[in-house]
Design a protein around this motif. Structure first.
Motif, PDB file in Angstrom:
ATOM      1  N   ILE A  25       0.870  -1.182   0.000  1.00  0.00           N
ATOM      2  CA  ILE A  25       0.000   0.000   0.000  1.00  0.00           C
ATOM      3  C   ILE A  25       0.903   1.227   0.000  1.00  0.00           C
ATOM      4  CG2 ILE A  25      -1.844   1.234   1.195  1.00  0.00           C
ATOM      5  CD1 ILE A  25      -2.456  -1.395   2.688  1.00  0.00           C
ATOM      6  N   LYS A  26       0.641   2.149  -0.920  1.00  0.00           N
ATOM      7  CA  LYS A  26       1.408   3.392  -1.002  1.00  0.00           C
ATOM      8  C   LYS A  26       0.518   4.561  -0.591  1.00  0.00           C
ATOM      9  CE  LYS A  26       4.469   1.930  -4.773  1.00  0.00           C
ATOM     10  NZ  LYS A  26       4.923   2.217  -6.147  1.00  0.00           N
ATOM     11  N   VAL A  27       1.083   5.469   0.217  1.00  0.00           N
ATOM     12  CA  VAL A  27       0.396   6.694   0.615  1.00  0.00           C
ATOM     13  C   VAL A  27       1.338   7.852   0.311  1.00  0.00           C
ATOM     14  CG1 VAL A  27      -0.657   7.999   2.491  1.00  0.00           C
ATOM     15  CG2 VAL A  27      -0.856   5.495   2.442  1.00  0.00           C
ATOM     16  N   GLY A  28       0.907   8.734  -0.589  1.00  0.00           N
ATOM     17  CA  GLY A  28       1.766   9.833  -0.989  1.00  0.00           C
ATOM     18  C   GLY A  28       1.032  11.158  -1.039  1.00  0.00           C
ATOM     19  N   ASP A  29       1.803  12.232  -1.116  1.00  0.00           N
ATOM     20  CA  ASP A  29       1.221  13.567  -1.216  1.00  0.00           C
ATOM     21  C   ASP A  29       2.117  14.424  -2.088  1.00  0.00           C
ATOM     22  OD1 ASP A  29       3.179  15.226   0.471  1.00  0.00           O
ATOM     23  OD2 ASP A  29       2.619  13.666   1.902  1.00  0.00           O
ATOM     24  N   THR A  30       1.610  15.586  -2.451  1.00  0.00           N
ATOM     25  CA  THR A  30       2.376  16.530  -3.282  1.00  0.00           C
ATOM     26  C   THR A  30       2.888  17.690  -2.434  1.00  0.00           C
ATOM     27  OG1 THR A  30       0.321  17.669  -3.868  1.00  0.00           O
ATOM     28  CG2 THR A  30       1.092  15.926  -5.358  1.00  0.00           C
ATOM     29  N   GLY A  31       3.149  17.415  -1.154  1.00  0.00           N
ATOM     30  CA  GLY A  31       3.622  18.456  -0.245  1.00  0.00           C
ATOM     31  C   GLY A  31       5.082  18.815  -0.465  1.00  0.00           C
ATOM     32  N   PRO A  32       5.657  19.552   0.493  1.00  0.00           N
ATOM     33  CA  PRO A  32       7.020  20.070   0.318  1.00  0.00           C
ATOM     34  C   PRO A  32       8.120  19.058   0.634  1.00  0.00           C
ATOM     35  CG  PRO A  32       6.129  20.818   2.410  1.00  0.00           C
ATOM     36  CD  PRO A  32       5.016  20.054   1.729  1.00  0.00           C
ATOM     37  N   GLY A  33       7.770  17.857   1.064  1.00  0.00           N
ATOM     38  CA  GLY A  33       8.805  16.879   1.432  1.00  0.00           C
ATOM     39  C   GLY A  33       9.213  17.025   2.889  1.00  0.00           C
ATOM     40  N   LEU A  34       9.894  16.016   3.376  1.00  0.00           N
ATOM     41  CA  LEU A  34      10.308  16.003   4.780  1.00  0.00           C
ATOM     42  C   LEU A  34      11.632  16.739   4.964  1.00  0.00           C
ATOM     43  CD1 LEU A  34       9.544  12.260   5.588  1.00  0.00           C
ATOM     44  CD2 LEU A  34       8.211  14.241   6.322  1.00  0.00           C
ATOM     45  N   PRO A  35      11.783  17.478   6.073  1.00  0.00           N
ATOM     46  CA  PRO A  35      13.081  18.110   6.343  1.00  0.00           C
ATOM     47  C   PRO A  35      14.129  17.063   6.683  1.00  0.00           C
ATOM     48  CG  PRO A  35      11.582  18.439   8.191  1.00  0.00           C
ATOM     49  CD  PRO A  35      10.770  17.817   7.084  1.00  0.00           C
ATOM     50  N   PRO A  36      15.423  17.390   6.540  1.00  0.00           N
ATOM     51  CA  PRO A  36      16.486  16.397   6.795  1.00  0.00           C
ATOM     52  C   PRO A  36      16.439  15.813   8.198  1.00  0.00           C
ATOM     53  CG  PRO A  36      17.381  18.290   5.639  1.00  0.00           C
ATOM     54  CD  PRO A  36      15.964  18.645   6.004  1.00  0.00           C
ATOM     55  N   ARG A  37      16.160  16.638   9.205  1.00  0.00           N
ATOM     56  CA  ARG A  37      16.157  16.127  10.579  1.00  0.00           C
ATOM     57  C   ARG A  37      15.056  15.098  10.770  1.00  0.00           C
ATOM     58  NH1 ARG A  37      13.718  16.688  15.360  1.00  0.00           N
ATOM     59  NH2 ARG A  37      14.988  16.522  17.255  1.00  0.00           N
TER      60      ARG A  37
END
Length: 477
Positions: free
Chosen positions: A402-414
């Motif tokens: 199962i894949k869950v995705g979004d078109t958001g800004p992405g995760l920060p490195p930390r």
């Protein structure tokens, strides 16, 4: 008893770094002195023999200067001064016996100093030291000042051996003195440069072990030796991380206690609300009758969550209760419960076959999807722009995914470094990171994997793997 204690202390000293270094220093210095002693004793023997030849030549020249007109007493004195039995001088290809006295022993060996190599000199010196019997030897050499073509003397070995022993004894005493002084200096240097800093590190480790939660006991690197400095810095980093981990553990323990208490009371409150919801199901109002089952389902999940929290606080998290069910209706239920399709600017896309059935715990999978989709919605809302949340699913011969995705800004490195760690993997300011940590643990409880598939400017996508025949499925099947 005192002798035994002293012996133990001495043996204990040589088990320390300082004691072993002192012992090795003495051994190596003595070894070096031995390597110097053998060539030096060979050189001493050569110089001794050359000196006898020179004195014998002087005595023979004194006799030649007087045309042989010297008394027997003077000849005896000249030979005694040269410490030889007789002197033979070759001049103008003629062998001349210049001085002579009775030889007490037969000549046992002849040594030609004109052709002696270093190895030959070493061998001959050791032979003289080992042989304790009084013997007579013949020595050949070149006269000085071109006083002839060859000079030959016969001499006893005892004075030579005695002189070599006295010289060797002086060398050994000097070597021992040098060894002791060198060892003492190196011992003090090692104590100052290595042992004292190491003991300081050990004291800090023992002091820190008494109260690891006290940050004041973390070591402060002070050593000027590069290797020890690196060790101190590594220990400082380890202690700092451990102190932080212990503090976090203490806070989590306190938080867990508080959550357990809250969950206990909240469960009682929700149980009462569940009773009222059950009554609402029997209402004649169509709208109420339609909403009541969803309300009952939400309250039931909340009660189950409280009970699971209490069980987790007791370290009694139950394994997932596996059953087969269709995935698409569960996803639609999560979207409706989270009101994702009602959020302005948020579009939900579901790409899951209607007939796809998998084996999992329904309630736990609901929580997993709810946490992932809620995080995706929060990421979109943080941008203030329109976005898409997409859920897709499929299967292979060995697993469901199962894949869950979004078109958001992405995760920060930390957040990516501590993605599935509670209270450290929060992707937004003020977030606790509990959602991903809970989802990760629940997926792992199924024998599956939760992974970050991608996270960049185009968005973030997670993938869930549920095995078909491995892990819990293999035990249940």
């Amino acid at each position: 008893m005192m002798g035994v204690g002293l012996k133990e202390r001495r043996s204990g000293f040589f088990r320390t770094l300082s004691g072993r270094f002192l012992l090795l220093t003495v051994v190596f210095v003595m070894l070096a002195e031995v390597l110097i002693f053998v060539p030096s004793i060979a050189r001493f023997r050569e110089d001794y023999l050359l000196l006898r030849l020179e004195k014998a030549q002087i005595a023979s020249l004194a006799l030649l200067a007087t045309d042989g007109m010297i008394s027997a007493e003077l000849e005896k004195e000249l030979l005694a001064n040269a410490d030889v039995y007789n002197v033979v001088l070759w001049r103008d290809q003629i062998r001349q016996l210049i001085l002579s006295s009775p030889v007490t022993n037969d000549v046992s060996a002849t040594y030609d100093l004109r052709r002696a190599t270093p190895l030959i000199l070493l061998r001959d010196a050791l032979v003289v030291l080992v042989d304790t019997q009084p013997r007579a030897i013949r020595v050949l050499g070149n006269p000085v000042q071109d006083a002839g073509s060859l000079i030959e003397v016969t001499m006893p070995t005892q004075p030579l051996r005695q002189a070599m022993l006295e010289y060797g004894l002086r060398i050994l005493v000097l070597s021992a003195l040098i060894s002791v002084v060198t060892a003492a200096l190196l011992f003090l240097a090692v104590q100052r440069l290595l042992v004292v800093p190491i003991r300081r590190v050990v004291r800090h480790m023992a002091l820190y072990a008494e109260a690891p939660e006290d940050a004041r006991r973390v070591i402060a690197p002070t050593s000027t030796v590069v290797e020890l400095r690196d060790a101190e810095e590594a220990l400082q980093s380890l202690q700092t991380q451990m102190t932080g981990a212990l503090r976090q553990k203490e806070r989590l323990a306190q938080l867990g206690s508080a959550v357990a208490k809250i969950s206990h009371d909240l469960r009682n409150i929700l149980t009462t609300a569940q009773l009222f919801a059950d009554r609402m199901e029997r209402s004649a109002d169509p709208a109420v009758a339609r909403i009541a089952p969803k309300l009952v389902g939400s309250i039931t999940r909340a009660v189950s969550l409280c009970e699971s929290t209490l069980a987790f606080g007791k370290a009694e998290e139950p394994p997932p209760r596996l059953s087969r069910f269709a995935l698409r209706p569960l996803i639609d239920e999560v979207i409706e419960a989270e009101a994702l399709d009602e959020r302005p600017g948020v579009t939900c896309l579901v790409d899951v076959p209607m007939g796809m059935v998998l084996r999992a715990d329904t309630e736990q999978l609901y929580r997993i999807l709810a946490n992932l989709m809620r995080n995706a919605m929060q990421a979109l809302e943080a941008t203030g722009k329109d976005g898409v949340i997409e859920v897709s699913g499929g299967e292979s011969d060995t697993e469901w995914w199962i894949k869950v995705g979004d078109t958001g800004p992405g995760l920060p490195p930390r957040a990516r470094e501590h993605l599935f760690t509670a209270f450290q993997g929060g992707a937004r300011k003020g977030g606790s990171g509990l959602g991903l940590a809970i989802a990760f643990e629940l997926v792992r409880g199924h024998g599956g994997r939760l992974e970050l598939l991608r996270s960049d400017e185009a968005g973030t996508e997670f993938i869930i793997h549920f095995p078909k025949v491995d892990g819990l499925d293999a035990m249940v099947a």
